[in-house]
Design a protein around this motif. Structure first.
Motif, short mmCIF file in Angstrom:
data_model
loop_
_atom_site.label_atom_id
_atom_site.label_comp_id
_atom_site.label_asym_id
_atom_site.label_seq_id
_atom_site.Cartn_x
_atom_site.Cartn_y
_atom_site.Cartn_z
N ILE A 183 -0.04 -0.47 11.76
CA ILE A 183 -0.32 0.84 11.16
C ILE A 183 0.91 1.74 11.27
CG2 ILE A 183 -1.76 2.91 11.34
CD1 ILE A 183 -4.00 1.08 12.41
N TRP A 184 1.56 1.72 12.40
CA TRP A 184 2.79 2.50 12.62
C TRP A 184 3.86 2.12 11.60
CZ3 TRP A 184 4.75 6.36 15.69
CH2 TRP A 184 6.11 6.39 15.94
N ASN A 185 4.04 0.83 11.40
CA ASN A 185 5.05 0.36 10.45
C ASN A 185 4.72 0.78 9.02
OD1 ASN A 185 6.80 -0.95 12.23
ND2 ASN A 185 5.56 -2.79 12.26
N SER A 242 1.44 -7.69 0.09
CA SER A 242 0.39 -7.70 1.11
C SER A 242 0.02 -9.13 1.49
CB SER A 242 -0.85 -6.96 0.60
OG SER A 242 -0.55 -5.64 0.27
N THR A 243 0.00 -10.02 0.50
CA THR A 243 -0.28 -11.43 0.78
C THR A 243 0.76 -12.00 1.74
OG1 THR A 243 -1.18 -11.66 -1.45
CG2 THR A 243 -0.68 -13.68 -0.26
N ASN A 244 2.02 -11.65 1.48
CA ASN A 244 3.10 -12.11 2.35
C ASN A 244 2.95 -11.55 3.76
OD1 ASN A 244 5.44 -13.32 3.17
ND2 ASN A 244 6.79 -12.22 1.77
N GLY A 245 2.63 -10.25 3.84
CA GLY A 245 2.43 -9.62 5.14
C GLY A 245 1.24 -10.18 5.89
N PHE A 246 0.18 -10.47 5.15
CA PHE A 246 -1.02 -11.07 5.75
C PHE A 246 -0.66 -12.41 6.37
CE2 PHE A 246 -4.99 -13.15 6.27
CZ PHE A 246 -5.99 -12.19 6.24
N ASP A 247 0.03 -13.24 5.59
CA ASP A 247 0.36 -14.58 6.07
C ASP A 247 1.33 -14.53 7.23
OD1 ASP A 247 0.03 -17.55 5.25
OD2 ASP A 247 2.17 -17.31 5.60
N GLY A 248 2.31 -13.60 7.16
CA GLY A 248 3.29 -13.50 8.22
C GLY A 248 2.71 -13.06 9.53
N TRP A 268 3.91 -4.76 2.63
CA TRP A 268 3.82 -5.94 3.50
C TRP A 268 2.93 -5.63 4.69
CZ3 TRP A 268 4.73 -7.60 8.44
CH2 TRP A 268 4.99 -8.95 8.64
N TYR A 269 3.05 -4.40 5.18
CA TYR A 269 2.29 -4.02 6.38
C TYR A 269 0.81 -3.79 6.10
CZ TYR A 269 6.73 -3.57 8.81
OH TYR A 269 7.95 -3.83 9.38
N SER A 270 0.44 -3.56 4.84
CA SER A 270 -0.99 -3.45 4.55
C SER A 270 -1.67 -4.79 4.77
CB SER A 270 -1.21 -2.96 3.11
OG SER A 270 -0.72 -3.89 2.17
N GLY A 271 -1.01 -5.88 4.36
CA GLY A 271 -1.54 -7.21 4.67
C GLY A 271 -1.49 -7.49 6.15
N PHE A 297 3.07 3.37 8.02
CA PHE A 297 3.30 4.82 7.88
C PHE A 297 4.77 5.11 7.60
CE2 PHE A 297 4.83 8.68 10.00
CZ PHE A 297 4.13 9.65 9.27
N TRP A 298 5.67 4.57 8.41
CA TRP A 298 7.09 4.87 8.27
C TRP A 298 7.67 4.25 7.00
CZ3 TRP A 298 9.52 8.61 10.59
CH2 TRP A 298 9.03 9.09 11.81
N ALA A 299 7.23 3.06 6.65
CA ALA A 299 7.77 2.40 5.45
C ALA A 299 7.37 3.14 4.18
CB ALA A 299 7.30 0.95 5.40
N VAL A 300 6.10 3.55 4.12
CA VAL A 300 5.63 4.29 2.94
C VAL A 300 6.31 5.65 2.87
CG1 VAL A 300 3.62 5.40 1.89
CG2 VAL A 300 3.43 3.07 2.79
N LEU A 301 6.45 6.32 4.00
CA LEU A 301 7.12 7.62 4.02
C LEU A 301 8.55 7.49 3.50
CD1 LEU A 301 6.97 10.63 4.91
CD2 LEU A 301 7.91 9.90 7.12
N ALA A 302 9.27 6.49 3.96
CA ALA A 302 10.65 6.29 3.50
C ALA A 302 10.71 5.98 2.02
CB ALA A 302 11.31 5.17 4.31
N SER A 303 9.69 5.27 1.50
CA SER A 303 9.67 4.91 0.08
C SER A 303 9.70 6.14 -0.82
CB SER A 303 8.43 4.07 -0.24
OG SER A 303 8.44 2.86 0.47
N PHE A 304 9.04 7.21 -0.38
CA PHE A 304 8.96 8.41 -1.21
C PHE A 304 10.21 9.30 -1.08
CE2 PHE A 304 4.39 7.37 -0.81
CZ PHE A 304 4.11 7.29 -2.17
N PHE A 305 11.15 8.91 -0.22
CA PHE A 305 12.36 9.70 -0.05
C PHE A 305 13.63 8.98 -0.52
CE2 PHE A 305 9.57 12.06 2.77
CZ PHE A 305 10.02 13.37 2.61
N VAL A 306 13.46 7.83 -1.19
CA VAL A 306 14.65 7.05 -1.56
C VAL A 306 15.51 7.79 -2.58
CG1 VAL A 306 13.67 4.81 -0.99
CG2 VAL A 306 13.30 5.76 -3.27
#
Length: 523
Positions: free
Chosen positions: A333-335, A47-53, A173-176, A337-346
């Motif tokens: 927010i869109w990103n 999240s820190t990385n996402g915040f800074d980016g 990353w997208y939470s930041g 959602f999709w990233a977390v959703l994909a995480s649970f299907f790996v």
């Protein structure tokens, strides 16, 4: 480039899946809940990385920031965006030695301390040089923390949840990103320099939490075993994975497998030092994949929007700063959602399927985005501009299926313990190089040839798709040690599976069917 064999993972799942108590769920077990709380503390490093980016992307649409720093543009703007990654490059030579030498937790604490100092300097910046210096220190501290955090996540996770939790690391990353974009969106109405100083201060929340709490989190059992602290490692595994029962079949399996893998690495002289990363065919293939997906994560066309959304929107006639900040916030927010959703299907869909699907979708939607951008350039129609925005969102949905959740988790799981910190450091180093290139080249190319620059990415995305098809190896349902051995041939895999394993499937079945075994005691 030849196509490699695709592992089914069947043999690996037989190794430990039958040892996992089906009644032991994370939400019904106090120690698993506590373990996951510590893992959240590690996950938010991303999240820190996402915040800074995202912060500077938002600042570029903020009039007060533009005025205070005299409308930075061209090379000056490129340096501002790149300096954080230059700081990361400076930190990378130290990161693996801290992670492997002092431990995962000390490396995170040192990185967090440096970032807290940098946040204070950035929030109080009085001139350009002070702001640049703070950005450099943020990158330096982040390189130390982000090298160790995902390693610790994957090494302490309960086996049934390791893959989705490690995949969540980069997804967050997208939470930041969300906090940075929406805090900047809200602060734009402050009629002073606090409009950009407040978001800068908020960047210190995550490193502040890690600075205070990281020493209470468990250390990596693999690190402890590598340092000869086997009793401490077994205690940590038992405490979090079996409610303190050191003789639990799953804990014994994990413990013996980790010992066997580390002992095997120690017996092979080529598994020592940086040369080991390219010393064997299996390691060379690992590094090709790791470096490739690192560059793909930044060179897929996403870098245009991640760092220069303002320029992209300006090119399609959307110049209002409020609208630009709003689009940036919704996209975050869109990103997520999709990233977390994909995480649970790996584990269900597999890494290979997600990589190929992601690359295919990115290629398709980026081509559409290019066509619509060309139409706007020729005809200046609102419909073409709106279509570009729609395809940006669809492109990112495809990107987030693999190149957000999997690039970190896939990298750390295909590396054996002896190479994990160094190999992951190469991954981070490659990302920084690719970002620096993007941050200097993208604004120049967008200014000179506008939408025509997108054609370059269309061709590159076609190459990415071919690479993923021929090179990505499936790793679902394998333990860390089995996954790492997958690249080293059948003999290495058999050594990992057989050496030191005192827990047998038949023993587990006998215990499970005896009167003394009560799964409810472990729940």
């Amino acid at each position: 480039m030849g196509a490699g064999a695709v592992a089914t993972g069947t043999g690996g799942s037989e190794g430990f899946a039958h040892l996992i108590d089906p009644n032991r769920k994370w939400y019904s077990n106090r120690r698993l809940i506590l373990l996951h709380a510590w893992i959240v503390l590690l996950l938010i490093t991303s999240s820190t990385n996402g915040f800074d980016g995202s912060l500077l992307n938002s600042f570029q649409s903020l009039p007060s920031w533009q005025t205070y720093f005299n409308q930075p543009a061209g090379g000056r703007l490129g340096l501002l965006n790149a300096i954080q990654n230059i700081g990361s490059l400076a930190g990378y030579p130290f990161a693996p030695y801290l992670s492997d030498g002092l431990g995962r937790r000390p490396a995170i604490w040192i990185g967090s301390t440096i970032m807290l100092v940098a946040v204070a300097l950035q929030a109080a910046a009085q001139n350009w040089g002070m702001f640049i210096g703070a950005r450099f220190l943020i990158g330096f501290g982040l390189s130390l923390a982000s090298n160790a955090a995902p390693l610790l996540v994957t090494e302490i996770s309960y086996p049934a949840y390791r893959a989705p939790l490690t995949s969540l690391y980069n997804s967050l990353w997208y939470s930041g990103n969300i906090v940075a974009t929406w805090s900047t969106f809200g602060c734009q109405y402050i009629a002073s320099n606090w409009a950009w100083r407040i978001p800068s201060i908020l960047q210190g929340i995550v490193p502040g939490c890690q600075f205070l709490l990281i020493w209470f989190a468990p250390e990596s059992p693999r690190f402890l075993i590598s340092k000869g602290k086997e009793a401490q490692a077994l205690k940590i595994l038992a405490y979090y994975h079996s409610d303190g029962d050191e003789q639990d079949p799953l804990v014994q399996f994990e413990f013996q497998e980790i010992k066997a893998a580390i002992d095997l690495d120690r017996t092979v002289s080529s598994n020592v030092g940086w040369k080991s990363l390219v010393a064997t065919p299996g390691n060379r293939r690992r590094m090709v994949i790791i470096v490739a997906i690192a560059f793909f994560s930044q060179w897929s066309g996403n870098g245009l929007v991640s760092y220069y959304l303002k320029d992209v929107l300006d090119n399609i006639g959307i110049t209002n700063s409020t609208i630009q900040l709003l689009i940036n916030g919704i996209l975050a927010i869109w990103n997520l959602f999709w990233a977390v959703l994909a995480s649970f299907f790996v584990e269900r869909l597999g890494r290979r399927f997600l990589f190929i699907t992601s690359a295919s979708g990115m290629l398709l939607f980026f081509i559409f985005q290019t066509v619509c951008s060309a139409q706007y350039a020729l005809h200046k129609t609102d419909a073409a501009a709106h279509a570009v925005i729609a395809f940006i969102f669809l492109f990112y949905a495809s990107y987030d299926l693999a190149f957000t959740p999997l690039i970190v988790s896939y990298t750390v799981e295909i590396l054996p313990y002896s190479l994990r910190a160094k190999g992951f450091n190469i991954f981070n180093f490659s990302i920084s190089l690719s970002i620096i290139f993007n941050q200097y080249v993208n604004p120049i190319a967008l200014a000179r040839i506008a939408w025509k620059y997108y054609i370059v990415y269309c061709c590159w995305l076609a190459f990415e798709l071919a690479f993923c098809y021929f090179m990505i190896v499936e790793t679902k349902n394998l333990s860390l040690e089995e996954t790492a051995a997958l690249f080293d041939g059948e003999d290495a895999q058999k050594n990992i599976q057989n050496a030191g394993h005192d827990v047998r499937h038949d023993d587990y079945i006998d215990e499970k069917t005896s009167d003394s075994y009560n799964p409810e005691l472990k729940a």
